[in-house]
Scaffold this active site. Structure first.
Site: not given
Lengths: 452, 399
Positions: B178, B220
């Site tokens: 992440h 991301c």
């Protein structure tokens, strides 16, 4: 009243500010210790002046001739030839006829004057133990010609090395020797692997301890000043190749022969399945030597060279990793084991056992010694330049019984020294560049480092 | 007649030098038999594998999964898929550093214990029986990652946990987890910033620890993480640009989580078709990216990669190159025999990159960008003005 208080308040505030701003400034600075930057930068320039002091002892075998004059003249000419780069020679005359102990850096030149061989010319022989002998038809009184030939011999022995050093200190051009040679480490793990591809049909075992003692131990002892070897061995089973060898209908009886072409070889090692161990804990780099026994379905297995003939040695080398030698098994019938199984006799086929004794392993071991020399970067000491300067002379070289001659060992030690110096200087310089580029990195106290 | 004259001249010259006998010719750079030159001649004739060889002799891979917890199953699956790919294409375990922040194969919530799958059909068990995880669980930290890259370990760290590259190593660095703008989250407890990665790679460049790096990142806003890199010979690819999220591909109903991410899935579709000797280039790989399927725009950074992605093969980073050399003789130690240092023709096989092309060796050395220390918010002028402000307030207040 209020103006007095006002003045007092303001002045106290200003005094406080003036006192504590320097305290704050000094406590939030990035502390960087002082490093000897100039000295480190100067190391690179000093590197070019590294010189090996080599001693040569000249002796006339027959006792005639003038060793002292020859020695002085030889020293002058050699130092002129090398110009103070890389080598500095100190030549002395050795009058005594007893053999002196061979030490590193001291080389003996034995001159036999007035001797002709069959063709009427002289000969040069390079002995293993740091001795080179020059047999020349020139008369012993003719000092000049003797010196000329001696310069050709001794100079020729070291000129290759000087070219090597120049190449290392110069730009970092990589040639095949650099790719092949493993990086220097004071300790290596040496692992001998026996790969049995098809244990269902043939059980292979080897007497590796005896073979190492017979063939390898002398080599390991000879280089012990430079390297420390931890020798291990292992046997692996069911090691099938990730490639399929070609089938060729060669052989006298039209028998099927399997062969691997050179472009198959990079994929010989099945890196996904074969784990070459060595200790995962020790930081010594591993060197692996593999004896591969092909399965029955793929034997006899040969390696084809570039000229489309089978290699006599059936081996190949993987640079910086190790070497592989293919040993073809003999055709053996399965053994039969009979044992009692309750009241019935059970007969079953048991795979035959093939034991490789120390003498069976002599060929692979000799190949491994050759490959080991290649991987460590042992360069043969030859008289190539001298052969051109003294045409008509005969040149003999004595090979070593341990795998490395003392000449080659000395050359390896010098080369390793130069390379390590270069690496150390480069590392230090790059560290300084790095530290100077990161200005807000804290450098702790270096006192404990500088004192060590 | 002309040829005869020439022959006589040559022979005459040869015999003249013979007669000269003892005269010394001081020849400065005479070399002995130069095996390297022989080999170079041989290779430059036959080695035309790809235009613009990379010059590497070994391959390494650093595969990092930074996420913990069961619902991040897909990140472990991403990393293990890459692990399987590089092993299949030839990089041995000793050259792979695999960092998994959590153990999902033995997680009690795993319906299929001791397995990790990357698709719902469960065709292929990525965990297998032959896996070597170098850093697992809580050992995956920012500090350990940077230590691996820069090679600055403590003495007790074993060999399998070190990245032992040299200046001819190509390294594949794959990170997943992440992340956000210029950071990547490690273990839900700390973050690595894009400047940290850039500095670590700069240290690697200074210490000559790599030939080329391919930096892949699947998080991301992944492109922000490679933005700050300033060392040469680094190629970077990311799953999404700054401001975009990366998405997972599909769920497995029995495992209960997503099993693979879209960008990694897209890469694997191409990589699974390759074999060890494949000649496809990275440009071909990048062309297979389809933004409408990946649901984000993959980012690629090529300005630090002078060789060009059309010349870089996929196997330059994903496969293990192995040059071999035929051994033509042996060294008999038992008998002392007359051995002449024969001019053994050294023959290399496999794809030996063009180390002999000297023109490519002078790679331009980039000056290291000097990072100025961040000016502190509170500094001398500020404090003085603040002091003045205080006195002014006091003065005004006591009026």
């Amino acid at each position: 009243m209020s103006s007095l208080i006002r003045i007092q308040t303001v002045s106290i505030l200003l005094i406080l500010v003036a006192l504590f701003v320097p305290v704050w400034w000094s406590t939030t600075q990035v502390h960087r210790a002082v490093l000897p930057t100039d000295q480190i930068r100067a190391l690179a320039a000093a590197e070019a002046k590294n010189v090996f002091h080599t001693r040569v002892a000249v002796r006339f075998v027959s006792g005639k001739g003038q060793p002292k004059a020859v020695a002085e003249s030889l020293q002058t000419h050699l130092n002129n030839l090398f110009g103070g780069a890389s080598f500095h020679f100190a030549v002395r005359a050795d009058a005594s006829t007893e053999e002196t102990q061979s030490t590193s850096g001291l080389y003996q030149l034995r001159i036999d004057c007035g001797v002709k061989n069959i063709q009427g010319e002289g000969s040069v022989k390079l002995f293993e133990d740091r001795v080179v002998s020059l047999q020349t038809p020139v008369e012993c009184a003719d000092t000049e010609s003797i010196v000329a030939q001696a310069v050709a011999v001794v100079g020729g022995l070291f000129l290759d090395e000087r070219a090597d050093f120049a190449r290392i200190s110069g730009s970092s051009s990589h040639n095949n020797d650099d790719i092949r040679k493993v990086k220097f480490a004071p300790e290596y793990q040496l692992i001998f692997n026996l790969m049995n591809a098809d244990p269902v049909n043939l059980l292979v075992s080897w007497d590796i301890q005896a073979a190492i003692k017979d063939y390898f131990q002398n080599f390991v002892d000879a280089v012990e000043k430079l390297y420390d070897f931890k020798i291990k061995s292992q046997t692996k089973y069911f090691t099938s190749l990730p490639i399929d060898p070609e089938v060729i209908n060669a052989g006298k009886d039209g028998e099927m022969v399997y062969c691997l072409r050179p472009h198959h070889l990079p994929h010989f090692i099945n890196s996904a399945e074969w784990s070459f161990g060595g200790s995962v804990v020790s930081t010594a780099p591993p060197l692996n030597f593999v004896v591969y026994v092909p399965p029955h379905a793929q034997s006899p297995l040969y390696i084809m060279g570039h000229d489309h003939g089978f290699l006599k040695t059936n081996s190949f080398l993987i640079p910086q990793w190790g070497g592989i030698s293919i040993v073809n098994p003999p055709k053996m019938a399965p053994a039969v084991a009979i044992h009692e199984n309750g009241t019935t006799l059970a007969i079953r086929n048991v795979p035959p056992k093939w034991t490789l004794s120390s003498s069976d392993l002599s060929d692979p071991m000799h190949i491994f010694i050759y490959q080991m020399r290649e991987i460590l970067g042992v360069k043969t000491v030859g008289l190539g330049s001298t052969e051109q300067l003294l045409p008509g002379f005969q040149f003999n070289y004595e090979s070593s019984s341990v795998g490395i001659t003392k000449w080659e060992l000395d050359r390896l030690a010098r080369l390793t020294t130069i390379q390590n110096i270069r690496n150390a200087v480069n590392t230090l310089n790059s560290l300084i560049t790095l530290i100077e580029s990161m200005e807000d990195m804290i450098l702790g106290s270096t006192e404990h480092l500088l004192s060590s | 007649m002309n040829f005869l004259n020439w022959l006589v001249l040559v022979l005459g010259a040869a015999s003249a030098t013979n007669a000269a006998g003892g005269a010394i010719r001081v020849v400065e750079d005479m070399r002995g038999l130069d095996r390297a030159a022989l080999a170079a001649d041989f290779l430059s004739a036959g080695a035309g594998s790809s235009g613009g060889g990379s010059g590497h002799t070994n391959n390494w891979a650093v595969l990092v999964c930074t996420s913990r917890f069961w619902f991040n199953y897909r990140h472990i699956a991403n990393t293990l898929s890459m692990y399987r790919t590089v092993k299949r294409l030839g990089i041995p375990d000793s050259n792979i550093i695999l960092m998994l922040a959590d153990d999902v194969a033995c997680n009690p919530r795993n319906h299929f214990p001791a397995t990790v799958y990357n698709n719902a059909g469960r065709y292929l068990d990525l965990y297998g029986s032959n896996i070597e995880v170098d850093y697992r669980g809580y050992e995956v930290t920012v500090e350990n990652f940077i230590r691996v890259l820069t090679g600055r370990h403590e003495e007790h760290v074993p060999r399998s946990k070190r990245l032992l590259t040299d200046d001819r190593s190509n390294i594949l660095i794959f990170m997943t987890g992440h992340g956000g703008k210029e950071f990547l989250k490690f273990q839900d407890a700390e973050e690595i910033g894009s400047h940290d990665i850039a500095d670590a790679i700069a240290q690697m460049f200074e210490k000559k620890r790599y030939n080329e790096i391919f930096f892949m990142i699947d998080t991301c806003q992944a492109a922000s993480l490679y933005k700050q890199i300033y060392s040469p010979n680094v190629l970077a690819a990311a799953s999404s640009l700054t401001g975009q999220s990366s998405y997972s591909h599909h769920h497995d109903m029995e495992i209960g989580t997503a099993v693979i991410d879209r960008w990694t899935y897209s890469n694997l579709e191409t990589l699974e078709k390759l074999e060890r000797q494949d000649k496809n280039t990275l440009a071909n790989l990048f062309k297979t990216y389809d933004s409408s399927v990946i649901l984000s725009d993959p980012g690629i950074r090529t300005d630090l990669f002078p060789r060009g992605i059309e010349n870089a093969l996929v196997t330059d980073f994903f496969g293990g190159v192995q040059t071999t050399e035929l051994t033509l003789e042996m060294y008999k130690t038992s008998e002392k025999q007359k051995v002449l240092p024969a001019d053994v023709k050294v023959e290399f096989d496999g794809r030996l990159s063009s180390a002999q092309k000297d023109t490519l060796l002078e790679k331009p050395r980039y000056k290291l960008k000097v990072v100025l220390p961040q000016t502190y918010l509170i500094n001398v002028p500020f404090v003085l003005c603040f002091g003045l402000l205080l006195t002014g307030v006091v003065v005004a207040g006591s009026v």
